[in-house]
Design an enzyme around this catalytic site. Structure first.
Site, PDB file in Angstrom:
ATOM      1  N   ALA A 150      18.459  51.460   0.355  1.00 15.15           N
ATOM      2  CA  ALA A 150      18.070  50.840  -0.693  1.00 15.15           C
ATOM      3  C   ALA A 150      16.424  50.978   0.752  1.00 15.15           C
ATOM      4  CB  ALA A 150      18.791  49.609   0.027  1.00 15.15           C
ATOM      5  N   LYS A 151      15.745  49.538  -0.391  1.00 16.43           N
ATOM      6  CA  LYS A 151      14.756  48.895   0.402  1.00 16.43           C
ATOM      7  C   LYS A 151      13.948  48.140   0.342  1.00 16.43           C
ATOM      8  CE  LYS A 151      11.825  50.617   3.360  1.00 16.43           C
ATOM      9  NZ  LYS A 151      11.852  51.240   4.724  1.00 16.43           N
ATOM     10  N   GLY A 152      13.227  47.386   0.496  1.00 14.32           N
ATOM     11  CA  GLY A 152      12.962  45.399   0.128  1.00 14.32           C
ATOM     12  C   GLY A 152      12.185  45.191   1.041  1.00 14.32           C
TER      13      GLY A 152
END
Length: 423
Positions: free
Chosen positions: A110-112
Site C-alpha cells: 500500500a502507499k498513501g
C-alpha cells in the site's frame, strides 16, 4: 473511470508496469492473469480541509492505494510531498507488494499521502492535516486491513497523530494500526534507523561479494533524509569515507571525505542541507556521476536514467530509494556487464518494512523486544533475502532486479492462484 485513465501520464506507474511485464514474461504468467496480479485492488482519493492559522480554510488532496490483500493486510508508507499524484502512489504500492513478497512478510503493498509541502505548514497545521487525513481513511484501514507507516515528509510524530486519531475513534488505544511511531507511543526500538541500517548491511555484503574492503571505500549519498543520513552514518562507522551528499536543496562533494556528524547536526538544526558552509557545493546532477565505490540514490524515483547510466563511476549501486533507476537505465547497466553490482530497491530498502512488521507483531502481542533482538532479526531476514536473490539471478541468468522482482511477483501470483477467484 478506467484504470488507464486514473494512471495515464504517470511515468512512475508506467515504469512499474514495464518492470512487471518483463518479469511476467520470464515467469510465463498468462495474459489473462496479469491484470489481476498487477492492478491495485483499491484506490482512494479524499479531500482534506483544515483551518489555516490565518483563519482561512485550505483543502488538500489525499490518496491511498491498496494493491492486494491476498496474503494479509496491506502495508505502506504515507508521503507528504507537493508533487504527489495517484500514479506515483499506485506504483509505490505495487513495489511494496513485491518487496513484501521478496522478504516473506504476510502483507500486500500500500502507499498513501497528501499533495502538500509540509515545510510550508505550521506545526498546528501539520497536526490538523495529519489527523484529518487519518480521519478520512478510517473506513478503509485497520490493523488487519491496511497499516500505515512514515515516508518522505512524515515522521514518528505524524504516526503518533495517526494512531491517536484512529484510537480516539474506536475509544481504545490501537497502537498496531500504524508503525514507525515513537517508542513512547508503542513503537519499536530501531524502526527509525532500520532502512538506513539495512542499506549499510547489504552494502557490506555486496563489498564481500566483489572483494572490495569496506573500510576505506568511498560513498556518495544522493538524498539525505532519514534513509540517506542513517545509511551515511552507519557506513562511516564501518570506515567508509563519505565523499558526497545531497538533498533537494543542495549537494556537496569532497574526495577527501565529508564530516558526516557535522552535516547531520546542520540538517537537524535547519531541516535541510542548504547554507552548509563546511564543504564545497556541486551541481546536484553532477553528484551522481562522480568517481566512488558506492553510490546510494536514497531520494526519489527515476534519478538514474538513460542520460547518466552510462556515466556512473561506482562499483556498487545501492538503491535506498524506491524506483530510482529507470528501465532504460537498467538496460544500459546490464550492457555494462559485471561492472556495477546493483542492490535493487525492493531488497536494498526493505529494512523499513521488515522492522515495521516486527513493530506490528509486537503491538498485536503486547510483547516488546529490545533493539538488539530487532536488529538481529532484521539482519537475518535481509541475509536470507540477499542470498535468495543472488541464487535466482545466477540460476536463471537474471539481473539482480529481475531476480528480486520474480521472487516477489511469484509469491503473490501463487497466493492468488491458491485462493482462487471469488465468487
Amino acid at each position: 473511470m478506467t484504470s488507464s485513465n486514473i494512471y495515464s501520464g504517470s511515468p512512475v506507474f508506467g515504469m512499474a508496469r514495464q518492470q512487471f511485464e518483463q518479469v511476467a514474461d520470464h515467469l510465463g504468467i498468462r495474459s489473462d492473469e496479469r491484470e489481476r496480479v498487477f492492478m491495485p485492488k483499491r484506490v482512494l482519493a479524499v479531500s482534506c480541509p483544515i483551518h489555516r492559522d490565518d483563519g482561512t480554510v485550505a483543502v488538500f488532496q489525499g490518496y491511498r492505494v491498496q494493491h492486494h490483500l491476498t496474503l494479509g493486510p496491506t502495508k505502506g508508507g504515507t508521503r507528504f510531498a507537493a508533487s504527489l499524484n495517484v500514479g506515483e502512489v499506485a506504483a509505490l504500492a505495487v513495489w511494496m507488494s513485491w518487496k513484501c513478497g521478496l522478504v516473506g512478510l504476510p502483507y500486500g503493498g500500500a502507499k498513501g499521502g497528501i499533495a502538500v509541502d509540509p515545510r510550508l505548514l505550521s506545526p498546528r497545521e501539520l497536526e490538523a492535516l495529519s489527523r484529518r487525513y487519518m480521519q478520512e481513511m478510517i473506513p478503509f484501514i485497520g490493523p488487519h486491513v491496511d497499516v500505515m507507516a512514515p515516508d518522505i515528509g512524515t515522521n514518528e510524530k505524524v504516526m503518533a497523530w495517526f494512531m491517536d486519531t484512529y484510537s480516539m475513534y474506536l475509544g481504545r488505544t490501537v497502537s498496531e494500526v500504524v508503525t514507525g511511531k515513537p517508542v513512547s507511543a508503542g513503537g519499536t526500538a530501531g524502526r527509525r534507523e532500520a532502512t538506513g541500517r539495512g542499506v549499510s548491511y547489504l552494502i557490506g555484503r555486496a563489498c564481500e561479494m566483489i572483494g572490495l574492503p569496506i573500510a576505506g571505500a568511498t560513498a556518495i549519498i544522493q538524498g539525505f533524509g532519514n534513509v540517506g543520513s542513517v545509511a551515511a552514518a552507519s557506513l562511516a562507522d564501518r570506515g567508509v569515507r563519505i565523499i558526497g551528499v545531497s538533498d533537494d536543496s543542495a549537494a556537496f562533494f569532497d574526495e577527501r571525505g565529508l564530516d558526516i556528524d557535522d552535516i547531520v547536526s546542520h540538517q537537524a538544526r535547519h531541516g535541510r542541507l542548504s547554507d552548509y558552509k563546511n564543504a564545497t557545493a556541486i551541481a546536484p546532477e553532477q553528484l551522481l556521476v562522480q568517481q566512488c565505490d558506492i553510490l546510494v540514490p536514497a531520494a526519489v524515483e527515476r534519478v538514474v536514467d538513460s542520460h547518466n547510466a552510462s556515466h556512473l563511476k561506482c562499483r556498487i549501486l545501492a538503491e535506498g530509494a524506491n524506483g530510482p533507476t529507470t528501465p532504460e537505465a537498467d538496460r544500459i547497466l546490464m550492457e555494462r556487464g559485471d561492472e556495477i553490482f546493483v542492490i535493487p530497491d525492493i531488497l536494498c530498502n526493505s529494512g523499513g518494512v521488515i522492522v515495521s512488521y516486527f513493530e506490528w507483531v509486537q503491538g498485536i502481542q503486547q510483547l516488546l523486544w529490545d533493539e538488539a533482538e530487532v536488529m538481529d532479526r532484521l539482519y537475518r531476514t535481509l541475509e536470507r533475502s540477499f542470498q535468495a536473490v543472488l541464487a535466482k539471478a545466477k540460476a536463471e541468468r537474471l539481473t539482480h532486479r529481475d531476480a528480486a522482482l520474480a521472487i516477489g511477483v511469484a509469491r503473490v501470483l501463487e497466493a492468488k492462484r491458491t485462493r482462487g477467484l471469488f465468487p
